[in-house]
Design an enzyme around this catalytic site. Structure first.
Site, PDB file in Angstrom:
ATOM      1  N   GLU A   6      -8.637   2.240   5.096  1.00 49.37           N
ATOM      2  CA  GLU A   6      -8.734   1.226   4.056  1.00 49.37           C
ATOM      3  C   GLU A   6      -9.696   0.171   4.606  1.00 49.37           C
ATOM      4  O   GLU A   6      -9.299  -0.733   5.338  1.00 49.37           O
ATOM      5  CB  GLU A   6      -7.386   0.581   3.744  1.00 49.37           C
ATOM      6  CG  GLU A   6      -7.493  -0.408   2.585  1.00 49.37           C
ATOM      7  CD  GLU A   6      -6.541  -1.593   2.653  1.00 49.37           C
ATOM      8  OE1 GLU A   6      -6.269  -2.198   1.605  1.00 49.37           O
ATOM      9  OE2 GLU A   6      -6.086  -1.940   3.756  1.00 49.37           O
ATOM     10  N   ASP A  26      20.480   0.959  -6.147  1.00 43.90           N
ATOM     11  CA  ASP A  26      20.313  -0.475  -5.881  1.00 43.90           C
ATOM     12  C   ASP A  26      19.082  -1.059  -6.563  1.00 43.90           C
ATOM     13  O   ASP A  26      18.758  -2.233  -6.369  1.00 43.90           O
ATOM     14  CB  ASP A  26      20.256  -0.743  -4.378  1.00 43.90           C
ATOM     15  CG  ASP A  26      19.056  -0.092  -3.687  1.00 43.90           C
ATOM     16  OD1 ASP A  26      18.278   0.626  -4.373  1.00 43.90           O
ATOM     17  OD2 ASP A  26      18.903  -0.282  -2.464  1.00 43.90           O
ATOM     18  N   ASP A  41      -4.196   0.744   7.292  1.00 42.32           N
ATOM     19  CA  ASP A  41      -4.264  -0.502   6.532  1.00 42.32           C
ATOM     20  C   ASP A  41      -5.232  -1.481   7.201  1.00 42.32           C
ATOM     21  O   ASP A  41      -5.238  -1.628   8.427  1.00 42.32           O
ATOM     22  CB  ASP A  41      -2.855  -1.104   6.478  1.00 42.32           C
ATOM     23  CG  ASP A  41      -2.762  -2.327   5.595  1.00 42.32           C
ATOM     24  OD1 ASP A  41      -3.039  -2.209   4.393  1.00 42.32           O
ATOM     25  OD2 ASP A  41      -2.407  -3.409   6.115  1.00 42.32           O
TER      26      ASP A  41
END
Length: 588
Positions: A307, A61, A243
């Site tokens: 992070e 895809d 994150d």
């Protein structure tokens, strides 16, 4: 170990109107003591980042997936890394390429299923590697069940208390609660329409409107994420990259903050107050609780990596104190200009800061949020790092950028501590800098109406086979972001076994790094080779390794008796190190 005066170097230097050959002794000073030879794996590991959309597509895809990743994992074993970090593959509407999570306990249909994830993890472990997954705790997707419940429940409800909902200012509440902006551009607040159709409260989103910030003062939020950690740990995950680790907790009262601030450039200067949305002291309580969860799983260690775009370094290393996270990304190193003095300073200051809390430093040059260093280093030295490069921007010098990137990586992988590699950098991939606007998907580009180019250029699917459809990325010709035609030159099948290729350089450097145990070595600065040279000695756990990176205009002679182990580029005919080249050598 090398002692002062053991080696001398001969070099030409001006004397009046002529050049003379001068022989001088070399000296060192210690900047980092050696770690123990049996240090925990994460203190010296090289971790490879896979951006799942762009590594390998099995379904056809045009979007990478977990079965595609599993089929090509041998590449990482052959490369010589120790662990793999995956950007998010959770259920998501993909408003920010998966960093808008709708379900933290399931796999998005784009990438496969939980069964596919389990099979991938099993294969990685079978190859002797470890698995790190992304965790996104600052915000969820607006399609998360919690946020849907918050909208339905209305102001003052327990459901809304999980997020940062506030009443607006002004008599009719039509003004945002404060003046905060989104990192992606535009306002940081969005007003909701209540169930009765009236305009109601506002919710905070430091990123896209589809990424509402969670309220980390809420105990239910804290308990939920500890349960999410356990869910993945029970499935064999070895750690988490966290994150926006510096953004969870906001200053009480959410005060206005009118100074310019960006998540990637947030140094506090001239006595300015700490930004109320970043690096609040309360985040450390969260990570202490998480560390207890991970430690409860015993040996080998399960890890947390932050992070955290935090400056100065003294505040950044607070995230890696002994009872908090194990690692934090060294963004100061990533952002350092290509100047010898700057590199020497950041290497020494990074190691000193990490040593002050007993943590390893980490080193990184590229990731999914920045221009690839093979392009970044092809721009003029001294300019601010761009947030993406478009076709109308000044273009990097591709040859210069790759030469410097190879030298920078060879220097980086000689340093003690952990290191992170971003997919495709082992091929020397440049950013896609000519991508037409119609293909760009980064919310930064969209929300700033193209003023900020954003991160799409470093996220393009990587090439495996030059003459295959989509360069071997998948069975079809189309990819979710278009691949530059030049990527065919960098394909894996064009580099495997080719002497001097970037892929073979990475393989050699990683092999030598492990054999010579540089990740746990001590580090000395080697003085006497000139101001435009970074010269270091890594003591490893036995034989010393001399590292010489020449950033000057003239070739540099190695010390007498030095035996070259690897070089990032060709040396001169007489064995000197030319500009923008790094050498590892054995000190005989």
């Amino acid at each position: 170990m090398y002692q002062d005066g053991d080696f001398r170097v001969s070099r030409r230097q001006p004397h009046g109107e002529r050049w003379v050959l001068v022989t001088a002794p070399l000296t060192t000073h210690l900047i980092h003591p050696a770690d123990s030879a049996d240090a925990a794996w994460w203190r010296h590991a090289v971790i490879y980042q896979i951006y799942p959309r762009s590594w390998s597509d099995a379904s056809g895809d045009g979007i990478g997936d977990l079965p595609g990743i599993t089929a090509r994992l041998q590449h990482l074993k052959d490369l010589g890394v120790d662990a793999v970090w995956f950007s998010p593959f959770y259920t998501s509407p993909q408003a920010d390429a998966g960093y808008d999570v709708a379900d933290y306990r399931d796999i998005d249909h784009l990438f496969g299923s939980l069964a596919d994830a389990d099979a991938m993890v099993a294969k990685i472990h079978e190859l002797g590697l470890k698995v790190i997954v992304d965790l996104v705790p600052n915000h969820t997707s607006d399609e998360h069940a919690w946020f849907k419940a918050a909208l339905a429940a209305g102001p003052g409800s327990p459901e809304r208390d999980r997020y940062m909902f506030r009443d607006g200012k002004g008599a009719d509440g039509s003004e945002p609660p404060n003046d905060w902006n989104s990192v992606f551009g535009g306002p940081g607040w969005t007003r909701v329409t209540e169930a009765d159709g009236s305009l109601g409260q506002w919710y905070l989103h430091l990123f896209d409107t589809k990424q509402p910030d969670l309220n980390w003062d809420n105990e239910e939020v804290r308990a939920e994420f500890e349960a999410i950690l356990r869910f993945w740990l029970d499935r064999g995950i070895d750690g988490f990259r966290v994150d926006v680790a510096h953004g969870l907790v906001k200053e009480p009262g959410l005060p206005d903050y009118d100074a310019e601030l960006h998540i990637l450039d947030g140094e506090i200067k001239d006595g300015s107050p700490r930004p109320p949305m970043w690096d609040q002291d309360g985040v450390h309580e969260v990570y202490r609780a998480w560390r207890k969860v991970l430690d409860s799983y015993g040996q080998p260690d399960r890890i947390l990596c932050a992070e955290a775009w935090v400056r100065p370094q003294e505040r950044a290393v607070r995230y890696v104190r002994p009872d908090e996270m194990h690692q934090a990304f060294n963004f100061d190193f990533l952002q350092t200009q290509w100047r010898a003095a700057d590199l020497r300073e950041v290497i020494q200051s990074s190691l000193e800061a990490a040593d002050s809390v007993g943590a390893p430093s980490t080193w990184v040059l590229s990731n999914h949020d920045v221009v690839r260093h093979a392009s970044r280093l092809g721009l003029p030295v001294g300019e601010r790092r761009p947030n993406g490069i478009g076709p109308d921007d000044p273009q990097p010098d591709r040859e210069l950028g790759l030469r410097r990137a190879r030298a920078a990586t060879t220097l980086m992988l000689s340093l003690p501590g952990g290191a992170y590699l971003y997919q495709g950098e082992e091929l020397g991939l440049p950013d896609s800098t000519d991508m037409p606007a119609k293909y760009r998907q980064d919310p930064t580009f969209i929300r700033t109406k193209g003023k900020e180019i954003g991160r799409d250029g470093c996220r393009v699917p990587i090439p495996w086979e030059k003459d295959a459809p989509s360069f071997g990325f998948g069975p079809g010709a189309e990819t979710w972001l278009p691949q530059p035609e030049v990527y065919g030159e960098y394909a894996v099948d064009q580099q495997v076994g080719v002497e001097g290729s970037t892929l073979e350089l990475y393989r050699t450097v990683l092999r030598l790094r492990h054999e010579r145990q540089l990740g746990t070595g001590g580090l000395q600065e080697f003085e006497g080779l000139g101001d435009d040279v970074v010269a270091l000695v890594n003591t490893g756990q036995g034989e010393d390794t001399l590292v010489v990176a020449n950033l000057g205009a003239e070739p540099v002679a190695l010390p007498e008796g030095a035996e070259v182990l690897v070089a990032s580029g060709e040396l001169t005919d007489d064995g000197q190190v030319p500009t923008d080249t790094t050498v590892w050598a054995r000190l005989a």
